[in-house]
Design an enzyme around this catalytic site. Structure first.
Site, short mmCIF file in Angstrom:
data_model
loop_
_atom_site.label_atom_id
_atom_site.label_comp_id
_atom_site.label_asym_id
_atom_site.label_seq_id
_atom_site.Cartn_x
_atom_site.Cartn_y
_atom_site.Cartn_z
N GLY A 1 0.79 -1.23 0.00
CA GLY A 1 0.00 0.00 0.00
C GLY A 1 0.82 1.28 0.00
N ALA B 1 -0.94 4.44 -1.69
CA ALA B 1 -2.05 5.02 -0.93
C ALA B 1 -1.53 5.71 0.33
CB ALA B 1 -3.06 3.94 -0.56
N ASP C 1 -7.35 -0.48 -0.06
CA ASP C 1 -6.08 0.09 0.40
C ASP C 1 -6.29 1.45 1.06
OD1 ASP C 1 -4.87 -2.08 -0.77
OD2 ASP C 1 -3.29 -0.92 -1.73
#
Ligand code: PMV
Length: 319
Positions: free
Chosen positions: A107, A110, A152
């Protein structure tokens, strides 16, 4: 004005990757041990509207008008400006750093967006609700991989274990914060193979288009595993989790998203005491995860290292 900074964690998907893109529930948890950080500094020595973007980890040091309009960092800043309804920023520098491995299913994209959104809104003396932050980050996620499920941005914004399912083709999903009855340990092993999520997601889509009945069934069975795991985590039924992870991995293999490197690490983890292990995220490369009952983590870590893991992170899932 002093510099303002904010951070956001990495994440892993415990159950339900890929199936979540097709509306099935999935479970993701934050990995607070690795984080992205954004630092905003005022630059009164420059005219209004001047924005410098620095990301030394990826060798970026520029101003935002020199980057393409669809660059994730530019999109993030523009998203904040639109959300708080301002047309021009005071002159400033945004510096981004991250200990989250890139393109590894943890992730990082994000987390960088969310750290910037939080730091920039603080810097401007404004506040956005977590829900709004998550939506802004989702818009940027679309640049990273065309059809993100939204899991995410959700887990990283709320920084809590989440049970998530996407609602139709929109960004909003159904989100439940999971109440973890008993904290448990997960060891994360990196295969060292970069895995752009878009490729794996695109290949699964092609396979689904070619054989909807089979893939819909794989997704449905995955969704049922996420449901059972949700109940197990909330009731403290820790012994149920390992076998569910292994069942989930078997379905991911059928979807075609595992790889020899991931399989080797998963096998090593199981052999060294993990009752469950699976890939996490888009697959093909990136990370795998192993459940580590008390006392087993050191053995699992050693086995993963011997099997070629390039980086190992241990995290505790808790509220
Ligand atoms: O970003 P990654 O690699 O953790 O993958 C996300 C998980 C997928 O289910 C494969 C895609 C998605 O958008 O949910």
């Amino acid at each position: 004005m002093p510099a303002i900074s904010a951070t956001a964690p990495g994440k892993i998907i415990l159950f339900g990757e890929h199936a979540v893109v097709y509306g099935q529930p999935a479970i993701a948890v934050p990995v607070s041990e690795v984080r992205a950080r954004a630092i905003i500094t005022a630059r009164p020595d420059h005219p209004k509207g001047w924005v410098a973007l620095q990301a030394p980890d990826i060798g970026l040091d520029t101003t935002w008008d020199e980057l393409p309009q669809n660059h994730p960092l530019v999109k993030t800043v523009q998203g904040v400006m639109a959300a708080i309804d301002i047309e021009q920023l005071p002159a400033l520098t945004i510096r981004v750093s991250s200990s989250i491995p890139i393109a590894a299913g943890l992730g990082s994209g994000a987390a960088v967006s969310i750290a910037i959104i939080r730091a920039l809104t603080n810097f401007l003396g404004r506040q956005l609700a977590d829900e709004q932050i998550s939506i802004l980050a989702f818009e940027v996620e679309k640049l990273h991989h065309g059809t993100p499920s939204g899991i995410d941005n959700t887990v990283i914004t709320f920084e809590k274990p989440v049970y998530f399912s996407r609602e139709g083709p929109v960004h909003k999903g159904t989100l439940k914060i999971i109440q973890v009855a008993k904290p448990f340990t997960i060891v994360i092993g990196d295969s060292g193979i970069p895995s752009p999520t878009a490729t794996a997601v695109g290949d699964v889509r092609k396979a689904w288009e070619g054989n909807r009945a089979v893939f819909d069934e794989l997704f449905k069975r995955t969704g049922m595993i996420s449901e059972r795991a949700h109940r197990a985590i909330e009731s403290g039924d820790f012994p149920a989790l390992g076998p569910l992870m292994n069942e989930n991995q078997a379905l991911l293999e059928k979807m075609g998203v595992s790889s020899p490197e991931l399989d080797r690490l998963i096998h090593a983890a199981r052999e060294s005491g993990a009752p469950g292990a699976k890939l996490s995220g888009g697959g093909r490369g990136g990370n795998m995860i192993a459940l580590a009952p008390e006392g087993t983590a050191p053995h699992i870590i050693e086995a993963l290292r011997d099997a070629g893991a390039t980086r190992i992170i241990t995290t505790t899932v808790k509220n």
